[in-house]
Structure formats: structure tokens, C-alpha cells
Enzyme design. Structure first.
Site, PDB file in Angstrom:
ATOM      1  N   LYS A 113       0.826  -1.211   0.000  1.00  0.00           N
ATOM      2  CA  LYS A 113       0.000   0.000   0.000  1.00  0.00           C
ATOM      3  C   LYS A 113       0.858   1.258   0.000  1.00  0.00           C
ATOM      4  O   LYS A 113       0.469   2.267  -0.577  1.00  0.00           O
ATOM      5  CB  LYS A 113      -1.009  -0.006   1.154  1.00  0.00           C
ATOM      6  CG  LYS A 113      -2.105  -1.051   0.952  1.00  0.00           C
ATOM      7  CD  LYS A 113      -3.374  -0.783   1.718  1.00  0.00           C
ATOM      8  CE  LYS A 113      -4.435  -1.814   1.324  1.00  0.00           C
ATOM      9  NZ  LYS A 113      -5.642  -1.782   2.135  1.00  0.00           N
ATOM     10  N   LYS A 195      -4.014 -10.917  -6.620  1.00  0.00           N
ATOM     11  CA  LYS A 195      -5.261 -11.058  -5.862  1.00  0.00           C
ATOM     12  C   LYS A 195      -6.382 -10.193  -6.454  1.00  0.00           C
ATOM     13  O   LYS A 195      -6.121  -9.062  -6.853  1.00  0.00           O
ATOM     14  CB  LYS A 195      -4.965 -10.623  -4.420  1.00  0.00           C
ATOM     15  CG  LYS A 195      -6.102 -10.740  -3.453  1.00  0.00           C
ATOM     16  CD  LYS A 195      -5.754 -10.136  -2.095  1.00  0.00           C
ATOM     17  CE  LYS A 195      -6.315  -8.739  -1.949  1.00  0.00           C
ATOM     18  NZ  LYS A 195      -6.621  -8.302  -0.596  1.00  0.00           N
ATOM     19  N   LYS A 198     -10.756  -4.990  -4.352  1.00  0.00           N
ATOM     20  CA  LYS A 198     -11.731  -3.901  -4.526  1.00  0.00           C
ATOM     21  C   LYS A 198     -11.091  -2.694  -5.165  1.00  0.00           C
ATOM     22  O   LYS A 198     -11.728  -1.942  -5.878  1.00  0.00           O
ATOM     23  CB  LYS A 198     -12.201  -3.392  -3.161  1.00  0.00           C
ATOM     24  CG  LYS A 198     -13.014  -4.280  -2.342  1.00  0.00           C
ATOM     25  CD  LYS A 198     -13.575  -3.425  -1.191  1.00  0.00           C
ATOM     26  CE  LYS A 198     -13.835  -4.233   0.047  1.00  0.00           C
ATOM     27  NZ  LYS A 198     -12.734  -4.178   1.018  1.00  0.00           N
TER      28      LYS A 198
HETATM   29  P1  ATP Z   1      -8.663  -3.366  -0.509  1.00  0.00           P
HETATM   30  O1  ATP Z   1      -8.497  -3.644  -1.968  1.00  0.00           O
HETATM   31  O2  ATP Z   1      -9.419  -2.107  -0.202  1.00  0.00           O
HETATM   32  O3  ATP Z   1      -7.382  -3.513   0.285  1.00  0.00           O
HETATM   33  P2  ATP Z   1      -9.713  -6.003  -0.168  1.00  0.00           P
HETATM   34  O4  ATP Z   1     -10.563  -6.311  -1.361  1.00  0.00           O
HETATM   35  O5  ATP Z   1      -8.397  -6.666  -0.045  1.00  0.00           O
HETATM   36  O6  ATP Z   1      -9.627  -4.458   0.050  1.00  0.00           O
HETATM   37  P3  ATP Z   1     -10.548  -6.288   2.620  1.00  0.00           P
HETATM   38  O7  ATP Z   1     -11.655  -5.471   3.195  1.00  0.00           O
HETATM   39  O8  ATP Z   1      -9.154  -5.861   2.968  1.00  0.00           O
HETATM   40  O9  ATP Z   1     -10.649  -6.397   1.046  1.00  0.00           O
HETATM   41  O10 ATP Z   1     -10.760  -7.797   3.017  1.00  0.00           O
HETATM   42  C1  ATP Z   1     -11.905  -8.376   3.620  1.00  0.00           C
HETATM   43  C2  ATP Z   1     -11.739  -9.880   3.704  1.00  0.00           C
HETATM   44  O11 ATP Z   1     -11.748 -10.439   2.379  1.00  0.00           O
HETATM   45  C3  ATP Z   1     -10.399 -10.319   4.314  1.00  0.00           C
HETATM   46  O12 ATP Z   1     -10.633 -11.448   5.138  1.00  0.00           O
HETATM   47  C4  ATP Z   1      -9.560 -10.707   3.131  1.00  0.00           C
HETATM   48  O13 ATP Z   1      -8.603 -11.685   3.468  1.00  0.00           O
HETATM   49  C5  ATP Z   1     -10.604 -11.264   2.186  1.00  0.00           C
HETATM   50  N1  ATP Z   1     -10.203 -11.131   0.790  1.00  0.00           N
HETATM   51  C6  ATP Z   1      -9.955  -9.974   0.122  1.00  0.00           C
HETATM   52  N2  ATP Z   1      -9.640 -10.208  -1.162  1.00  0.00           N
HETATM   53  C7  ATP Z   1      -9.669 -11.567  -1.302  1.00  0.00           C
HETATM   54  C8  ATP Z   1      -9.419 -12.443  -2.401  1.00  0.00           C
HETATM   55  N3  ATP Z   1      -9.107 -11.972  -3.593  1.00  0.00           N
HETATM   56  N4  ATP Z   1      -9.539 -13.772  -2.200  1.00  0.00           N
HETATM   57  C9  ATP Z   1      -9.887 -14.271  -0.987  1.00  0.00           C
HETATM   58  N5  ATP Z   1     -10.134 -13.488   0.083  1.00  0.00           N
HETATM   59  C10 ATP Z   1     -10.034 -12.158  -0.057  1.00  0.00           C
END
Ligand code: ATP
Ligand code: LTN
Length: 331
Positions: A113, A195, A198
Site C-alpha cells: 500500500k 489477488k 476492490k
Molecule cells: P482493498 O483492496 O481495499 O485492500 P480487499 O478487497 O483486499 O480491500 P478487505 O476489506 O481488505 O478487502 O478484506 C476483507 C476480507 O476479504 C479479508 O478477510 C480478506 O482476506 C478477504 N479477501 C480480500 N480479497 C480476497 C481475495 N481476492 N480472495 C480471498 N479473500 C479475499
């Protein structure tokens, strides 16, 4: 025997993706039967990267409604918004004072980040894992259901708890991660070695759980695969492995039967089937979300009650932690 306690959180940084759903939130619903569950929209974590005020207010509420639409039942679980419960920030301070600079510097999410936002490498982004530890330890949670990307943060939370216990006497439960075998890391549809996230700038890279059926099918049709034409799970076939994993989770079929189902068929048929299965699986979530988000008064009542319950619960733990450190009790 008492039920074990589950805690987890999700950032309201936008609409949830299929990755959030498959990796984390779909478990949250199922776990409610077997465990005492506490779930949280972690808006204080979200401001470690810049958010626009008004949009942010809206996405926090949406995230709350989305969790309910995904099956979090406020009669069974506590569901609240992090910034409504002051004990998280209070405990964070004690834990920050028990967290080493070196430990925080090693966190891969911080490195990623800070590279992505070089103009705003703020102290909150750096100490993010200590606040996450506070979220979990304020309830003395036993298990934390998350995607695999959060494993490192969770290990740090355990280390912080252990250090506190050594210094001040046994107090915090050491939390364990609860990570799915299948779907712990859903990959981007456009760059399947990365990964699904969002915050990806390419809208075709991720499925949002509120996307309509046509959009979902279109995004899957465009998913990056490989130059072979065989639907099978094998090292190096990242795009196909990802689509097979997604299909397996939403249909409940194992990977071997997915291979059999698509033997001799091309990627076009397979991608269409994945798109349809995902859209059908998410349809009830979209319908329930539309119903809930139209009733702001009900939502307000739910998150107010959730915050009260969470405060009552965590206050007991956090007051004891303050006492252990040697602060004078106020009453
Ligand atoms: P950002 O992109 O804003 O960092 P993010 O999509 O990674 O957000 P978070 O709110 O940080 O989402 O994560 C919420 C939950 O979803 C966490 O338990 C994280 O491990 C899980 N998660 C996020 N992205 C994935 C993915 N691609 N596959 C599996 N689990 C995920
Ligand atoms: N760091 C997590 C979100 C998060 C969390 C938590 C998850 C904040 N506090 C407590 C589990 C338990 C993330 O980025 N997904």
C-alpha cells in the site's frame, strides 16, 4: 462447553468483490450456527488510505447492509461499525506500545500500500495491524475467518498478544486464523497471478457482488486464461485454476467433477457456465441488499444495537487490560 468466539472485519472501501465473498464473508454466515460471532465494518482501517467523505459515509452503510444481505443475522451475531465502539482505539494504544517497529516494517500489505500511495505513507497505515489486533483481542476471540492475505497480520496479532501476556500476566486469548482450503485467494480475472481486489483500477479484473447478471457474464467472458483449451487444474494455468475454484465454490462441486463436466468443451462454454453460476449464486444477495438498503431507519437501529452490544462486551476486556498495565481504575 461454551461456544468459541469468532471475530472478523471487512473494510468499507467499496462494494465487496467475489474475492471478499468467497475468501471470507461466505464463511461468516455459516459459522453463526456453531460459534458466537462478532463482525465489524472496519471503517477506521479504511481511512489509512484517503477516502472521499460523502462517498465514504455511503459505502460504510452499504457495507453494513451487504453483510446482512450475505446472511449475517443480527439475532444470532453482533454486527457493528468499528468507529462506533471506542474500545478498539483505546486498546490499540496499549497494543501499539507492545508492537515493534521492525515487526510492522515487515508487513507485506504495508509495503504494497505504501508503494501504491507514495504521497500518503501515514502512521495509521503503518500501525494498521496493531488496530486489527485490538479489534480481535478486545473480545478475546478464538478464531478469525479471513482470506489468506491476512494471515501475516493475524500472526502479528498473536505475537502482540503473547508479548502482552508475558509482560503483564496471562490475559489475552491467542487467536487462530480460520482460512478456507478452497478459495482462500481469489485471483484477478485480468491478471490471474494477482489477488482480486476492490481497489483494482481495471473494472474487468473483479466481480462486484452487486454486479448484474449481464455484467458478471461479460467480465467472465473477458477473463484471461491460456492458449490451451483444456479445463483442468494444473500448475501454470492460473486463469483456469481461478475460474475452476470459483465455479467449485459456487456450485459445491469438487475440482475433479468440474474437470469431468467440461472435458472436451472449450473455454468459451466454461466461462459462460462460470458466469451464470456466479450470477445465480449472488442473485439472492442482490435482492436482499436492495430491500435492506431502502430501509435506512431499520439499518440505523441494527447498527446502533450492534455497537451497544459490542461496547458492553469489549469494555470488560479492555478495562481489565488497562488495569493489568498499571493504570489507575477510574471507578
Ligand atoms: P482493498 O483492496 O481495499 O485492500 P480487499 O478487497 O483486499 O480491500 P478487505 O476489506 O481488505 O478487502 O478484506 C476483507 C476480507 O476479504 C479479508 O478477510 C480478506 O482476506 C478477504 N479477501 C480480500 N480479497 C480476497 C481475495 N481476492 N480472495 C480471498 N479473500 C479475499
Ligand atoms: N485487515 C483486514 C480487515 C480487518 C480485520 C480485522 C479482519 C480489520 N480488523 C479483524 C479480521 C479481524 C483486511 O484488510 N482485510
Amino acid at each position: 462447553m461454551d461456544k468459541k468466539l469468532i471475530f472478523s472485519g471487512i473494510q468499507p472501501t467499496g462494494t465487496f468483490t467475489l474475492g471478499n465473498y468467497i475468501g471470507a464473508v461466505r464463511n461468516w454466515d455459516k459459522l453463526q450456527e456453531e460459534y458466537n460471532c462478532i463482525y465489524c465494518v472496519v471503517d477506521m482501517h479504511a481511512i489509512t488510505v484517503k477516502q472521499e467523505n460523502e462517498k465514504f459515509r455511503f459505502t460504510r452503510l452499504n457495507s453494513y447492509a451487504l453483510l446482512m444481505a450475505c446472511g449475517i443475522d443480527i439475532e444470532k451475531s453482533i454486527l457493528f461499525i468499528q468507529s462506533h465502539v471506542k474500545t478498539h482505539a483505546e486498546l490499540n494504544w496499549l497494543l501499539c506500545c507492545n508492537t515493534q517497529f521492525g515487526e510492522l516494517s515487515r508487513m507485506t500489505q504495508f509495503k504494497d500500500k505504501s508503494q501504491r500511495h507514495p504521497d500518503d505513507v501515514n502512521a495509521g497505515l503503518f500501525t494498521y495491524p496493531s488496530l486489527m489486533a485490538a479489534d480481535i483481542l478486545a473480545y478475546n476471540a478464538d478464531l478469525v475467518p479471513v482470506g489468506i492475505d491476512q494471515k501475516q497480520h493475524l500472526e502479528l496479532a498473536r505475537n502482540i498478544a503473547q508479548r502482552f501476556n508475558q509482560r503483564y500476566g496471562d490475559f489475552f486469548t491467542l487467536p487462530e486464523p480460520y482460512i478456507n482450503e478452497v478459495g482462500a485467494k481469489v485471483m484477478s480475472l485480468q491478471e490471474p497471478t494477482k489477488k482480486m481486489s476492490k481497489s483494482d483500477e481495471n473494472p474487468n479484473a473483479c466481480i462486484l457482488i452487486l454486479d448484474d447478471k449481464d455484467t458478471i457474464i461479460r467480465k467472465f467472458k473477458r477473463a484471461v486464461t491460456d492458449s490451451e483449451a483444456e479445463v483442468c487444474y494444473r500448475e501454470g494455468k492460473d486463469g483456469i485454476n481461478n475460474l475452476m475454484t470459483i465455479y467449485s465454490v459456487v456450485t459445491g462441486k469438487d475440482l475433479a467433477s468440474v474437470e469431468r463436466e467440461f472435458a472436451g468443451k472449450g473455454y468459451g462454454d466454461f466461462k459462460l457456465a462460470v458466469g451464470e453460476a456466479v450470477a445465480d449464486h449472488l442473485e439472492p444477495v442482490r435482492t436482499e441488499f436492495a430491500r435492506l438498503s431502502a430501509d435506512k431507519a431499520f439499518l440505523k437501529q441494527c447498527y446502533t444495537d450492534g455497537a451497544e452490544k459490542a461496547l458492553r462486551y469489549s469494555q470488560r476486556v479492555v478495562s481489565k487490560a488497562f488495569h493489568k498495565v498499571g493504570f489507575v481504575d477510574r471507578t
